[in-house]
Design a protein around this motif. Structure first.
Motif, mmCIF file in Angstrom:
data_model
loop_
_atom_site.group_PDB
_atom_site.id
_atom_site.type_symbol
_atom_site.label_atom_id
_atom_site.label_comp_id
_atom_site.label_asym_id
_atom_site.label_seq_id
_atom_site.Cartn_x
_atom_site.Cartn_y
_atom_site.Cartn_z
ATOM 1 N N HIS A 1 39.025 44.678 88.567
ATOM 2 C CA HIS A 1 37.538 44.744 88.499
ATOM 3 C C HIS A 1 36.874 43.955 87.235
ATOM 4 C CE1 HIS A 1 36.260 48.040 86.193
ATOM 5 N NE2 HIS A 1 37.349 48.637 86.342
ATOM 6 N N SER B 1 30.074 43.492 94.567
ATOM 7 C CA SER B 1 29.242 44.447 94.914
ATOM 8 C C SER B 1 27.742 43.996 94.510
ATOM 9 C CB SER B 1 29.638 45.845 94.193
ATOM 10 O OG SER B 1 29.786 45.721 92.684
ATOM 11 N N THR B 2 27.465 42.783 94.063
ATOM 12 C CA THR B 2 26.038 42.331 94.004
ATOM 13 C C THR B 2 26.051 41.319 94.776
ATOM 14 O OG1 THR B 2 26.711 41.261 92.102
ATOM 15 C CG2 THR B 2 25.743 43.238 91.577
ATOM 16 N N ASN B 3 24.777 41.027 95.284
ATOM 17 C CA ASN B 3 24.538 39.606 96.110
ATOM 18 C C ASN B 3 24.792 38.338 95.281
ATOM 19 O OD1 ASN B 3 23.545 37.957 98.135
ATOM 20 N ND2 ASN B 3 21.439 38.295 97.646
ATOM 21 N N MET C 1 33.298 41.546 85.340
ATOM 22 C CA MET C 1 31.947 40.794 85.525
ATOM 23 C C MET C 1 32.185 39.572 86.459
ATOM 24 S SD MET C 1 31.192 41.058 81.465
ATOM 25 C CE MET C 1 29.780 40.313 81.535
ATOM 26 N N PHE D 1 33.872 48.804 90.128
ATOM 27 C CA PHE D 1 35.018 49.999 89.923
ATOM 28 C C PHE D 1 34.917 50.835 91.047
ATOM 29 C CE2 PHE D 1 36.125 53.610 86.551
ATOM 30 C CZ PHE D 1 37.466 53.064 87.129
ATOM 31 N N GLY E 1 27.576 42.726 88.422
ATOM 32 C CA GLY E 1 27.040 42.095 87.195
ATOM 33 C C GLY E 1 27.287 42.552 85.859
ATOM 34 N N ALA E 2 27.452 43.823 85.629
ATOM 35 C CA ALA E 2 28.145 44.307 84.426
ATOM 36 C C ALA E 2 29.503 44.539 84.395
ATOM 37 C CB ALA E 2 27.320 45.737 83.870
ATOM 38 N N LYS F 1 31.275 46.992 85.422
ATOM 39 C CA LYS F 1 31.754 48.385 85.043
ATOM 40 C C LYS F 1 31.598 49.301 86.276
ATOM 41 C CE LYS F 1 30.421 48.293 80.182
ATOM 42 N NZ LYS F 1 29.449 48.375 79.224
ATOM 43 N N LEU F 2 30.335 49.630 86.575
ATOM 44 C CA LEU F 2 30.219 50.707 87.489
ATOM 45 C C LEU F 2 30.380 50.165 88.856
ATOM 46 C CD1 LEU F 2 29.323 53.646 87.091
ATOM 47 C CD2 LEU F 2 26.947 52.802 87.479
ATOM 48 N N THR F 3 29.551 49.471 89.471
ATOM 49 C CA THR F 3 29.768 49.359 90.865
ATOM 50 C C THR F 3 31.056 48.504 91.285
ATOM 51 O OG1 THR F 3 28.367 47.246 91.126
ATOM 52 C CG2 THR F 3 27.443 49.460 91.401
#
Lengths: 104, 161
Positions: A44, A63-65, A46, A20, A13-14, A16-18
């Motif tokens: 990686h 990493s998101t659905n 958005m 990455f 989503g963002a 950055k984190l997941t």
């Protein structure tokens, strides 16, 4: 654009984190099973940026659905975030298979 | 980053009915201790709505959430952490329409994305070890929580970009 490299875009989503974490995990995993990393570009970012890279993406890992309809294969990379090693292996294997087939 | 005992809440010391209540409470503590701007809590709430941070971990029922804000609301890096006796539902990072019952909330007031990631990967790894989960859920004092957080700082994933 990427000098004939295969382009894997890893998104969340963002951006950055997941994504990455998933990109790092994927990179490490592919290297370990002997994939030539020089022929690969893993970025990686958005989910929002998928459209921007649409033409260049060979494989998408989210990493998101994410349920989008694309010409390239889409994998779920949440296993790299939650520490699910079996799940990580599955993604790494599937991506490696695809890379081998695409190179033929 | 130093671990501040004033921001650590062992099991039973904080109870909240909802993630919003919990986020406000922890943000308030961070603000009182001078680590974040006053608007930090609104930024976290807003971010949590767009990009939820509940994480259903593999191999444990001790799930976590890592609510955070945009870096400009952070004055000095810090983490606030609470172990909940009654889990609170958070929306899932990997599937925002689904919820997960969260037992451990680590609010990150960290400016650098790579440091975020180290913290998260360290947490995920630690919580897959039943002994570490036990250690965390039994922690009765701030200093035990501090010890846990210190032990995971640094994580294990190398940042190569």
């Amino acid at each position: 654009m990427y000098q004939n490299k295969k382009f894997i875009f890893v998104c969340c989503g963002a951006g950055k984190l997941t994504s990455f974490m998933a990109a790092e995990g994927l990179r490490k995993g592919l290297k370990e099973i002997g994939i030539d990393m020089k022929k690969l570009k893993i970025t990686h970012g958005m989910m929002h940026d998928i459209g921007r890279y649409e033409k260049d993406i060979d494989i998408l890992v989210s990493s998101t659905n994410y349920k989008g309809n694309h010409s390239f294969p889409v994998f779920n990379g949440i296993a790299f975030v939650t520490g699910d090693e079996e799940g990580q292996k599955e993604v790494i294997q599937s991506v490696a298979e695809l890379l081998k087939n695409q190179q033929k | 980053m130093k671990i501040d005992d004033r921001l650590l809440f062992p099991r039973g010391t904080i109870n909240a009915e909802s993630k919003e209540e919990l986020i406000r409470l922890l943000s308030e503590k961070l603000w009182e201790c001078g680590y974040v701007e006053k608007d930090f809590s609104e930024s976290v709430l807003c971010r949590e709505k767009r990009y939820p941070t509940g994480l259903k971990l593999h191999g444990t029922t001790f799930h976590i959430a890592i609510p955070h804000a945009e870096p400009e609301y952070v004055k000095e890096d810090a983490v606030a952490a609470v172990v909940l006796s009654e889990p609170v539902p958070f929306c899932r990072m990997d599937d925002p329409e689904e919820e997960v019952s969260v037992s451990f909330v680590v609010m990150l007031a960290i400016r650098d994305a790579a440091d975020h990631m180290k913290m998260l990967s360290g947490l995920v790894q630690a919580l897959q070890n039943p002994e570490r989960v036990e250690e965390l859920s039994c922690a009765a004092e701030e200093k035990e929580l501090a010890k846990f957080l210190k032990s995971i700082q640094g994580g294990s994933v190398n940042v190569s970009e």
